[in-house]
Write an enzyme that holds these catalytic residues in place. Sequence first.
Site, PDB file in Angstrom:
ATOM      1  N   GLY A  25      62.953  37.366 102.526  1.00 45.72           N
ATOM      2  CA  GLY A  25      63.798  37.334 101.334  1.00 45.72           C
ATOM      3  C   GLY A  25      63.643  38.582 100.481  1.00 45.72           C
ATOM      4  CG  ASN A  39      62.415  30.824  92.364  1.00 52.45           C
ATOM      5  OD1 ASN A  39      63.394  31.390  91.885  1.00 52.45           O
ATOM      6  ND2 ASN A  39      61.191  31.171  92.080  1.00 52.45           N
ATOM      7  CD  GLN A  58      63.420  28.300  96.831  1.00 53.12           C
ATOM      8  OE1 GLN A  58      63.482  27.236  97.462  1.00 53.12           O
ATOM      9  NE2 GLN A  58      62.295  28.968  96.692  1.00 53.12           N
ATOM     10  N   GLY A  62      63.193  32.926 106.368  1.00 54.64           N
ATOM     11  CA  GLY A  62      62.808  31.917 107.351  1.00 54.64           C
ATOM     12  C   GLY A  62      61.839  30.872 106.828  1.00 54.64           C
ATOM     13  CG  HIS A  63      58.383  31.758 104.073  1.00 56.35           C
ATOM     14  ND1 HIS A  63      57.706  31.209 103.014  1.00 56.35           N
ATOM     15  CD2 HIS A  63      58.898  32.924 103.621  1.00 56.35           C
ATOM     16  CE1 HIS A  63      57.794  32.027 101.968  1.00 56.35           C
ATOM     17  NE2 HIS A  63      58.511  33.065 102.315  1.00 56.35           N
ATOM     18  CB  THR A 120      60.345  47.163 117.915  1.00 51.87           C
ATOM     19  OG1 THR A 120      60.275  48.498 118.425  1.00 51.87           O
ATOM     20  CG2 THR A 120      60.440  46.173 119.068  1.00 51.87           C
ATOM     21  CB  CYS A 150      46.480  33.151  84.791  1.00 47.12           C
ATOM     22  SG  CYS A 150      45.257  32.834  83.551  1.00 47.12           S
TER      23      CYS A 150
END
Length: 409
Positions: A72, A152, A180, A201-202, A238, A326
């Site tokens: 992303g 998100n 998202q 992807g994740h 690649t 924080c």
Amino acid sequence: MRPAYLDNNASTRVDPDVVGAMLPFFTEHFSNPSSMHASRGPVSAALVDARRSVQRLVGAANADEIVFTSGGTESDNMALAAALGAAHGRDEIVTTRVEHAAVLACCKHLEMSMGITVRVVPVDAYGRLDLGAYERALGPRTALVSIMMANNETGTLFPVDVLARLAHEAGALFHTDAVQAVGRIPIDAAASGVDLLSLSGHKLHGPKGIGALYVRRGVRLRPLLRGGHQEGGLRPGTENVPGIVGLGRAADLARTRMPEQDGRIRILRDRIERGIVEQVDRGHVLGDSDHRLPNTSCIAFECVDGQALVRLLADAHVGVSSGSACASGAVEPSHVLRAMNVPFGTARGAIRFSLSRDNDDSDVDRVLAAVPTFVRSLRNRSTAWRRAQNPPTDRSQIHSHAFVETHPQ
Ligand SMILES: *Cc1c(COP(=O)(O)O)cnc(C)c1O
């Protein structure tokens, strides 16, 4: 016991089916897709299939409009660099205050390094875009608009088709960070009119380190990297073949399962919200409840340290995120909650539940058993909460409370 994982907007579990599809591309089919002998083999065929799978998931008209990237963040950066390749005389980017850091930090960098002007449109208390301010920000110098499809932190959805049309009327390109949204709600890139769309992807049960940018035909892009001719020269290097294969399989699974899973996930999410609001006083659901991702709920508890709540939940094997970070020792509400003008004492108690097709009722049961108890115990230790329950009657008491609060034990 399996942890109750409710942090799917941060990352999702790779579907075992995706892992299975990827494995042969580490062990057997490891040729470089650019090698001549590979051009007729399974590696090249797998890239073609994966590109089609992503094309179908986002509703692109052509497979060659899908460019594979490392995720992303790279897709967002590549899209914004497109602004630089746009027509002469246009040197402004329009975005919002609630974008992901991958967009906001990139805008800041372009502003500093290229002298581009960034116009940042505000949102209201529900996280909805100020449409009037958006229209005023657009002009003859706007090269690119970048507005996310779904936020998100709150899940709030933005009407990107309307926003894209307005951008085009001003002669600008339109990019949406749909990281998202892709795999969670139906998307029709071709019909929506967006020029560029980022996905990762994740966030959809695929692997980390792979993503894509949808680039509508005719949009000229300047590559970020220089090298070989891969991905039409837009993204040399690649190809991450196992990652691309995994993303393709994840896209197929998302597309076929979305119709049944969408409703089920929404019901689980709504159970969490209803259960918490019934059991806990002064808990506020943040975001636009009418236009929201089905999987996301950001709930802010007054007089609670959200990070402490996240830690207590983690010890009870419930994984969620807090709406604060924080920053150099001091707890700061996120830029999204600040943009929504959520009062500080509420925003610092914000936590985000984000679900996926891996969740079920037992996860919700555990949330509803844990959250109210932990919120009560944190509030019992909170001076601000006690003061809110029993307002002091004389000034000396006010003074002593203020002292205690600025000198925490
Ligand atoms: C996670 C996320 C990103 C970044 O994606 P990566 O693949 O982790 O680089 C960008 N935008 C949004 C809205 C996200 O949620």
